[in-house]
Write a protein that holds these residues in place. Structure first.
Motif, PDB file in Angstrom:
ATOM      1  N   GLN A   2       0.829  -1.200   0.000  1.00 19.84           N
ATOM      2  CA  GLN A   2       0.000   0.000   0.000  1.00 19.84           C
ATOM      3  C   GLN A   2       0.866   1.253   0.000  1.00 19.84           C
ATOM      4  OE1 GLN A   2      -2.652  -0.405   3.319  1.00 19.84           O
ATOM      5  NE2 GLN A   2      -4.000  -1.772   2.223  1.00 19.84           N
ATOM      6  N   THR A  20      -0.716   4.320  -2.031  1.00 21.12           N
ATOM      7  CA  THR A  20      -1.823   4.873  -1.259  1.00 21.12           C
ATOM      8  C   THR A  20      -1.289   5.674  -0.078  1.00 21.12           C
ATOM      9  OG1 THR A  20      -3.279   3.058  -1.921  1.00 21.12           O
ATOM     10  CG2 THR A  20      -3.905   4.280   0.063  1.00 21.12           C
ATOM     11  N   LYS A  28      -9.154   2.596   5.592  1.00 24.11           N
ATOM     12  CA  LYS A  28      -9.237   1.532   4.589  1.00 24.11           C
ATOM     13  C   LYS A  28     -10.634   0.934   4.634  1.00 24.11           C
ATOM     14  CE  LYS A  28      -6.907  -1.418   1.879  1.00 24.11           C
ATOM     15  NZ  LYS A  28      -7.201  -1.145   0.503  1.00 24.11           N
ATOM     16  N   GLN A  82     -10.508  -0.036  -1.166  1.00 20.95           N
ATOM     17  CA  GLN A  82     -10.304   1.391  -1.365  1.00 20.95           C
ATOM     18  C   GLN A  82     -10.088   2.072  -0.021  1.00 20.95           C
ATOM     19  OE1 GLN A  82     -13.741   2.771  -3.441  1.00 20.95           O
ATOM     20  NE2 GLN A  82     -15.152   2.296  -1.820  1.00 20.95           N
ATOM     21  N   THR A  83      -9.679   3.320  -0.068  1.00 19.54           N
ATOM     22  CA  THR A  83      -9.433   4.098   1.136  1.00 19.54           C
ATOM     23  C   THR A  83     -10.310   5.340   1.094  1.00 19.54           C
ATOM     24  OG1 THR A  83      -7.136   3.321   1.195  1.00 19.54           O
ATOM     25  CG2 THR A  83      -7.662   5.273   2.497  1.00 19.54           C
ATOM     26  N   LEU A  91     -10.126   6.603  -2.636  1.00 21.96           N
ATOM     27  CA  LEU A  91      -8.913   6.328  -3.395  1.00 21.96           C
ATOM     28  C   LEU A  91      -8.827   4.827  -3.604  1.00 21.96           C
ATOM     29  CD1 LEU A  91      -6.105   7.036  -4.528  1.00 21.96           C
ATOM     30  CD2 LEU A  91      -5.253   7.018  -2.171  1.00 21.96           C
ATOM     31  N   GLU A 128      -1.937  -1.275  -6.504  1.00 19.42           N
ATOM     32  CA  GLU A 128      -0.545  -1.014  -6.119  1.00 19.42           C
ATOM     33  C   GLU A 128       0.438  -1.726  -7.051  1.00 19.42           C
ATOM     34  OE1 GLU A 128       0.627   0.951  -3.537  1.00 19.42           O
ATOM     35  OE2 GLU A 128      -1.371   1.577  -2.900  1.00 19.42           O
TER      36      GLU A 128
END
Length: 105
Positions: free
Chosen positions: A5, A8, A30, A34-35, A57, A61
């Motif tokens: 990650q 991110t 998280k 997605q975040t 977001l 990755e």
């Protein structure tokens, strides 16, 4: 944070720096793949007054690509693609967020 990650985490760290420059707090959480990120305006006691910007977001990755979905009170208002291999992709994300925070001041 897990090794997979890193992109991110980088984006979240840069957005947090921007938020703090404008006097806002930044939270991220998280949620599955997605975040959720929120930029918050607080009063002197720490209570939330407003959420000038929030976004989801979603990053792959491994591929270095993803998208950001921005929200305001009425719902989704913009989508933006992210590609770490594309020149200015991350810069454009940060510039968009910076401009939104300037408008909300």
């Amino acid at each position: 944070m897990k090794d997979n990650q890193q992109i991110t985490a980088l984006i979240a760290a840069q957005v947090e720096k921007l938020a703090r420059q404008f006097g806002y707090d930044f939270l991220s959480e998280k949620q599955g793949n997605q975040t959720l990120c929120q930029i918050l305006q607080r009063d002197e006691d720490g209570s939330i007054l407003a959420t000038p910007l929030s976004f989801h977001l979603h990053m792959n990755e491994d591929k270095g690509t993803g998208d950001i979905v921005y929200y305001h009170e009425q719902g989704e208002f913009k989508r933006q693609q992210v590609n770490v291999y594309e020149e200015n992709s991350l810069v454009n994300v940060l510039l968009f967020i910076q401009e939104r925070l300037k408008v909300n001041r």
